[in-house]
Design a protein around this motif. Structure first.
Motif, PDB file in Angstrom:
ATOM      1  N   UNK A   1      17.176   2.593 -14.941  1.00  0.00           N
ATOM      2  CA  UNK A   1      17.019   2.968 -16.392  1.00  0.00           C
ATOM      3  C   UNK A   1      17.324   4.075 -16.721  1.00  0.00           C
ATOM      4  N   UNK A   2      17.602   5.070 -15.812  1.00  0.00           N
ATOM      5  CA  UNK A   2      18.308   6.517 -15.735  1.00  0.00           C
ATOM      6  C   UNK A   2      19.666   6.678 -16.463  1.00  0.00           C
ATOM      7  N   UNK A   3      20.520   5.530 -16.123  1.00  0.00           N
ATOM      8  CA  UNK A   3      22.019   5.669 -16.460  1.00  0.00           C
ATOM      9  C   UNK A   3      22.410   3.909 -16.630  1.00  0.00           C
ATOM     10  N   UNK A   4      23.627   4.100 -17.075  1.00  0.00           N
ATOM     11  CA  UNK A   4      24.330   2.810 -17.124  1.00  0.00           C
ATOM     12  C   UNK A   4      25.247   2.557 -16.094  1.00  0.00           C
ATOM     13  N   UNK A   5      25.318   1.373 -15.627  1.00  0.00           N
ATOM     14  CA  UNK A   5      26.389   0.695 -14.603  1.00  0.00           C
ATOM     15  C   UNK A   5      26.019   1.625 -13.137  1.00  0.00           C
ATOM     16  N   UNK A   6      24.865   1.887 -12.821  1.00  0.00           N
ATOM     17  CA  UNK A   6      24.620   2.413 -11.530  1.00  0.00           C
ATOM     18  C   UNK A   6      24.776   1.466 -10.270  1.00  0.00           C
ATOM     19  N   UNK A   7      25.235   1.754  -9.264  1.00  0.00           N
ATOM     20  CA  UNK A   7      25.530   0.851  -8.265  1.00  0.00           C
ATOM     21  C   UNK A   7      24.598   1.322  -7.032  1.00  0.00           C
ATOM     22  N   UNK A   8      23.740   0.216  -6.858  1.00  0.00           N
ATOM     23  CA  UNK A   8      22.716   0.828  -5.791  1.00  0.00           C
ATOM     24  C   UNK A   8      22.728   0.316  -4.520  1.00  0.00           C
TER      25      UNK A   8
ATOM     26  N   UNK B   1       0.807  -1.427  -0.118  1.00  0.00           N
ATOM     27  CA  UNK B   1       0.053   0.064  -0.003  1.00  0.00           C
ATOM     28  C   UNK B   1       0.918   1.280   0.107  1.00  0.00           C
ATOM     29  N   UNK B   2       1.730   1.229   0.812  1.00  0.00           N
ATOM     30  CA  UNK B   2       2.971   2.339   0.776  1.00  0.00           C
ATOM     31  C   UNK B   2       3.337   2.521  -0.552  1.00  0.00           C
ATOM     32  N   UNK B   3       3.940   1.496  -1.320  1.00  0.00           N
ATOM     33  CA  UNK B   3       4.543   1.604  -2.512  1.00  0.00           C
ATOM     34  C   UNK B   3       3.534   2.346  -3.575  1.00  0.00           C
ATOM     35  N   UNK B   4       2.228   1.891  -3.457  1.00  0.00           N
ATOM     36  CA  UNK B   4       1.127   2.801  -4.480  1.00  0.00           C
ATOM     37  C   UNK B   4       1.097   3.934  -3.951  1.00  0.00           C
ATOM     38  N   UNK B   5       0.902   4.430  -2.445  1.00  0.00           N
ATOM     39  CA  UNK B   5       0.622   5.639  -2.350  1.00  0.00           C
ATOM     40  C   UNK B   5       1.798   6.643  -2.474  1.00  0.00           C
ATOM     41  N   UNK B   6       3.050   6.026  -2.250  1.00  0.00           N
ATOM     42  CA  UNK B   6       4.194   6.894  -2.385  1.00  0.00           C
ATOM     43  C   UNK B   6       4.618   6.947  -3.857  1.00  0.00           C
ATOM     44  N   UNK B   7       3.800   6.360  -4.935  1.00  0.00           N
ATOM     45  CA  UNK B   7       4.623   6.133  -6.134  1.00  0.00           C
ATOM     46  C   UNK B   7       4.903   7.508  -6.727  1.00  0.00           C
ATOM     47  N   UNK B   8       3.990   8.450  -6.708  1.00  0.00           N
ATOM     48  CA  UNK B   8       4.180   9.806  -7.382  1.00  0.00           C
ATOM     49  C   UNK B   8       5.343  10.602  -6.552  1.00  0.00           C
ATOM     50  N   UNK B   9       5.640  10.505  -5.277  1.00  0.00           N
ATOM     51  CA  UNK B   9       6.655  11.240  -4.692  1.00  0.00           C
ATOM     52  C   UNK B   9       8.018  10.518  -4.974  1.00  0.00           C
ATOM     53  N   UNK B  10       7.909   9.252  -5.260  1.00  0.00           N
ATOM     54  CA  UNK B  10       8.998   8.301  -5.339  1.00  0.00           C
ATOM     55  C   UNK B  10       9.635   8.542  -6.989  1.00  0.00           C
ATOM     56  N   UNK B  11       8.605   8.631  -7.900  1.00  0.00           N
ATOM     57  CA  UNK B  11       8.942   9.108  -9.161  1.00  0.00           C
ATOM     58  C   UNK B  11       9.558  10.370  -9.595  1.00  0.00           C
ATOM     59  N   UNK B  12       8.935  11.229  -8.737  1.00  0.00           N
ATOM     60  CA  UNK B  12       9.624  12.448  -8.992  1.00  0.00           C
ATOM     61  C   UNK B  12      10.838  12.814  -8.167  1.00  0.00           C
ATOM     62  N   UNK B  13      10.906  12.151  -7.124  1.00  0.00           N
ATOM     63  CA  UNK B  13      12.425  12.152  -6.782  1.00  0.00           C
ATOM     64  C   UNK B  13      13.371  11.692  -7.632  1.00  0.00           C
ATOM     65  N   UNK B  14      13.134  10.485  -8.288  1.00  0.00           N
ATOM     66  CA  UNK B  14      14.099   9.757  -9.054  1.00  0.00           C
ATOM     67  C   UNK B  14      14.211  10.687 -10.371  1.00  0.00           C
ATOM     68  N   UNK B  15      13.221  11.578 -10.921  1.00  0.00           N
ATOM     69  CA  UNK B  15      13.352  12.270 -11.975  1.00  0.00           C
ATOM     70  C   UNK B  15      14.248  13.644 -11.448  1.00  0.00           C
ATOM     71  N   UNK B  16      14.244  13.982 -10.252  1.00  0.00           N
ATOM     72  CA  UNK B  16      14.794  15.267  -9.763  1.00  0.00           C
ATOM     73  C   UNK B  16      16.409  14.918  -9.724  1.00  0.00           C
ATOM     74  N   UNK B  17      16.790  13.750  -9.653  1.00  0.00           N
ATOM     75  CA  UNK B  17      18.110  13.150  -9.252  1.00  0.00           C
ATOM     76  C   UNK B  17      19.326  13.320 -10.304  1.00  0.00           C
ATOM     77  N   UNK B  18      18.870  13.377 -11.639  1.00  0.00           N
ATOM     78  CA  UNK B  18      19.699  13.619 -12.821  1.00  0.00           C
ATOM     79  C   UNK B  18      20.833  12.417 -12.485  1.00  0.00           C
ATOM     80  N   UNK B  19      20.561  11.226 -12.510  1.00  0.00           N
ATOM     81  CA  UNK B  19      21.591  10.240 -12.342  1.00  0.00           C
ATOM     82  C   UNK B  19      22.577  10.002 -13.462  1.00  0.00           C
ATOM     83  N   UNK B  20      23.726   9.754 -13.406  1.00  0.00           N
ATOM     84  CA  UNK B  20      24.760   9.680 -14.322  1.00  0.00           C
ATOM     85  C   UNK B  20      25.394   8.294 -14.257  1.00  0.00           C
ATOM     86  N   UNK B  21      25.955   7.958 -15.524  1.00  0.00           N
ATOM     87  CA  UNK B  21      26.482   6.591 -15.691  1.00  0.00           C
ATOM     88  C   UNK B  21      27.584   6.317 -14.416  1.00  0.00           C
ATOM     89  N   UNK B  22      27.537   5.181 -13.889  1.00  0.00           N
ATOM     90  CA  UNK B  22      28.393   4.599 -12.992  1.00  0.00           C
ATOM     91  C   UNK B  22      28.391   5.398 -11.452  1.00  0.00           C
TER      92      UNK B  22
END
Length: 219
Positions: free
Chosen positions: A67-74, A27-48
């Motif tokens: 999907x935002x960049x290549x070779x991400x270490x999470x 339920x939290x994943x569904x409720x937080x979906x927009x907040x999480x998506x917007x956060x990821x969009x603001x991060x400007x993630x780069x390769x590596x």
């Protein structure tokens, strides 16, 4: 809902557990979906880049982040063993092809070396930081010089309208977060204000005001 039920919801939001915790996590994943998506969009993630997330929940947003960049270490951290296990189960296929690691922690100390990450994100966990100042300093410690932290939270005035918000929550507005950051190695770059419609845990649709706070580790 009875007071006992509201207290149980608050505890589950802090650290989901048991059979009800599985439902709450989804339920939290569904409720937080927009907040999480917007956060990821603001991060400007780069390769590596090396990315740390605090409180990843079931981790159903991980494919979008990768999907935002290549070779991400999470690296994901959770205080909930249930959410840790659920995230691993859900992301098995991604873990076979990407550098993804999930770990548990105590909610206070981050088990990583200094200057390990390019970026840190966390969505709807700020209310549960206790004590908050040391954890903020820990985020600063594990960030590389000029690294960025993205802290996304619902505004205090909105949170006050929710029936289950009580002792388990410390509520924040932008000014409160600025005070928390004060005298730390972090500086606030900007507050990005957002709105969405979300179903509250009591089942009502509500207009949620939230903020993506962008902080930078000073060199």
């Amino acid at each position: 809902m009875q007071e006992h039920d509201l207290k149980q919801i608050a505890k589950q939001l802090r650290c989901p557990s048991g059979e009800f915790g599985v439902q709450m996590g989804r339920g939290m994943a569904k409720s937080n979906k927009d907040m999480t998506n917007q956060t990821i969009e603001q991060m400007d993630i780069h390769d590596g880049e090396w990315i740390l997330e605090l409180g990843h929940g079931i981790g159903d947003h991980l494919a979008q982040l990768l999907d935002k960049a290549a070779d991400i270490h999470y690296q994901g951290l959770e205080i909930s063993p249930l959410m840790h296990d659920e995230a691993i189960q859900l992301n098995k296929s991604l873990m076979a092809y990407h550098d993804i690691r999930f770990s548990l922690y105590d909610g206070r100390q981050l088990p990583f070396k200094t200057a390990a990450f390019d970026k840190v994100l966390t969505v709807n966990t700020l209310y549960f930081w206790s004590p908050a100042k040391p954890l903020m300093n820990e985020i600063a410690r594990v960030l590389k010089p000029n690294g960025l932290a993205f802290i996304t939270f619902a505004q205090k005035q909105f949170m006050k309208t929710l029936p289950f918000v009580a002792d388990e929550f410390q509520l924040y507005d932008n000014q409160d977060l600025a005070k928390l950051v004060n005298n730390s190695p972090l500086k606030i770059i900007e507050f990005i204000e957002k709105n969405d419609w979300a179903k509250s845990k009591s089942g009502q649709m509500v207009d949620r005001e939230y903020t993506v706070a962008v902080l930078q580790r000073q060199a």
